[in-house]
Design an enzyme around this catalytic site. Structure first.
Site, mmCIF file in Angstrom:
data_model
loop_
_atom_site.group_PDB
_atom_site.id
_atom_site.type_symbol
_atom_site.label_atom_id
_atom_site.label_comp_id
_atom_site.label_asym_id
_atom_site.label_seq_id
_atom_site.Cartn_x
_atom_site.Cartn_y
_atom_site.Cartn_z
ATOM 1 N N GLN A 52 29.605 -38.592 -17.248
ATOM 2 C CA GLN A 52 29.418 -39.311 -15.994
ATOM 3 C C GLN A 52 30.160 -40.652 -16.041
ATOM 4 O OE1 GLN A 52 25.669 -41.287 -14.695
ATOM 5 N NE2 GLN A 52 25.656 -39.738 -13.073
ATOM 6 N N TYR A 69 24.698 -48.120 -7.621
ATOM 7 C CA TYR A 69 25.820 -48.692 -8.363
ATOM 8 C C TYR A 69 27.055 -48.806 -7.462
ATOM 9 C CZ TYR A 69 22.671 -48.125 -12.290
ATOM 10 O OH TYR A 69 21.578 -48.214 -13.126
#
Length: 366
Positions: free
Chosen positions: A103, A184
């Site tokens: 990721q 994020y």
């Protein structure tokens, strides 16, 4: 109720170009066991090998750059040293018969200046303070006020993702997942609550989705689209006290549709509030899946029967489990047998050494 022999949850398939032995994915789990240069502890080799029976391991969120870091002791994938630290991890998973993707992570405003090079301010689409705390070497601290990225900086940001994708390929992963979730950076651009820009990256849904699409497109050029996934969290506010978008169904539906046109490996959705019960009433995840049109990984609060039902009904192609994989390295077999699950203590989640990381027993050993 489905029996093991009748359910698709425990059968092999392919997610994009990635072969998976079953439909159970290990969700990305931050464990804060790297050093401050972003190099993984060798313990990660055993940790991921132990969990290689997952159909797909989505390795923990990994910083695409020093600027992307928001928590101490998290790994990176932007230097040759990071590549060398990750290589034995991917090799161990493959030798155990598993598949693993990485990721790609930039935290944006959810960071502190003492985690940034030269004490710089974190960056964000707009200079809006994040809430909550971030983990630094001084303990938990409130995030530092971010500065807004200049338009001319964004091409370099996309290049950072491209570089990280290249390094992940060199490290032996089977693909990558672009993190557009949990408040994020890329989700900060997507939501109108955190993006107040007036350039081509702000304003309309199309403009706010522009950077996530540019990043995913760049990463797909490195990997091939069928080895790239994307994670979304339309209804989560847990990280950075990030307010929801004003029209989440339209915003995330538009992004999913555009991502679907790229022919990606999968869309991975946190259904409901991160770290809370699975609650889908406020958002139509079936519509999100339909907008994307490709493979869909469902996440958040699933138990065994919910996962069986999700795959058997066609709601999901895979179901990912997070915290259950911490204390149950053999989670797939435990779910297969409908055996009890061990609940790992919260103090084992972040930081430390082997204790609470690689010392959990399998069902047969226990």
């Amino acid at each position: 109720m489905s029996t093991v022999s009748e359910t698709a949850l425990f059968t092999p398939t392919k997610i994009g170009a990635i072969p998976v032995a079953n439909r159970i994915a290990m969700a990305p789990l931050t464990r804060s066991r790297a050093d401050m240069d972003g190099n993984h502890t060798p313990l990660a080799i055993d940790y991921y090998r132990q969990r290689a029976s997952a159909g797909l391991i989505i390795a923990e969120a990994t910083n695409i750059s020093r600027q992307g870091r928001g928590y101490a002791l998290t790994p990176g994938i932007y230097t040759d040293a990071h590549v060398e630290a990750w290589r034995p991890v991917t090799r161990a998973v493959h030798e155990a018969g598993g598949s693993i993707v990485l990721q790609l992570w930039h935290v944006g405003r959810v960071s502190h200046s003492n985690l940034q090079a030269d004490g710089a301010a974190p960056v964000a689409p707009s200079a809006i303070q994040a809430g909550g705390n971030v983990f630094t070497l001084n303990g938990n601290e409130p995030p530092t006020m971010p500065r807004a990225l200049a338009t001319e900086e964004i091409a370099g940001l996309v290049q950072d993702y491209r570089n990280a994708a290249t390094k992940a390929k060199q490290a032996g992963f089977d693909g990558v997942e672009v993190h557009v979730a949990n408040g994020y950076l890329l989700e900060q651009f997507l939501r109108d609550s955190t993006n107040h820009r007036t350039d081509q990256y702000g304003g309309s849904i199309e403009n706010r989705a522009r950077l996530p699409i540019e990043v995913v497109t760049a990463v797909a050029e490195i990997w091939g689209a069928d080895r790239v996934g994307v994670r979304l969290s339309p209804m989560s506010t847990a990280i950075g006290d990030t307010p929801l978008d004003s029209t989440p169904q339209q915003t995330y539906g538009y992004l999913a549709e555009q991502l679907g046109r790229l022919g990606l490996a999968y869309l991975h959705a946190i259904e409901g509030q991160t770290r809370s019960e699975n609650a889908v009433a406020a958002f139509d995840y079936k519509a999100l899946h339909a907008s994307f049109g490709g493979a869909y990984i469902a996440n958040n609060g699933y138990d065994r029967q919910m996962a069986i039902d999700a795959v058997d009904s066609g709601h999901a192609d895979m179901v990912s489990f997070g915290r259950h994989f911490i204390g149950n390295p053999d989670l797939v077999e435990r779910l297969r047998r409908d055996a009890p699950l061990f609940q790992a203590p919260g103090e084992a989640y972040y930081g430390g050494g082997a204790k609470g990381y690689t010392d959990f027993a399998t069902l047969d050993a226990a």
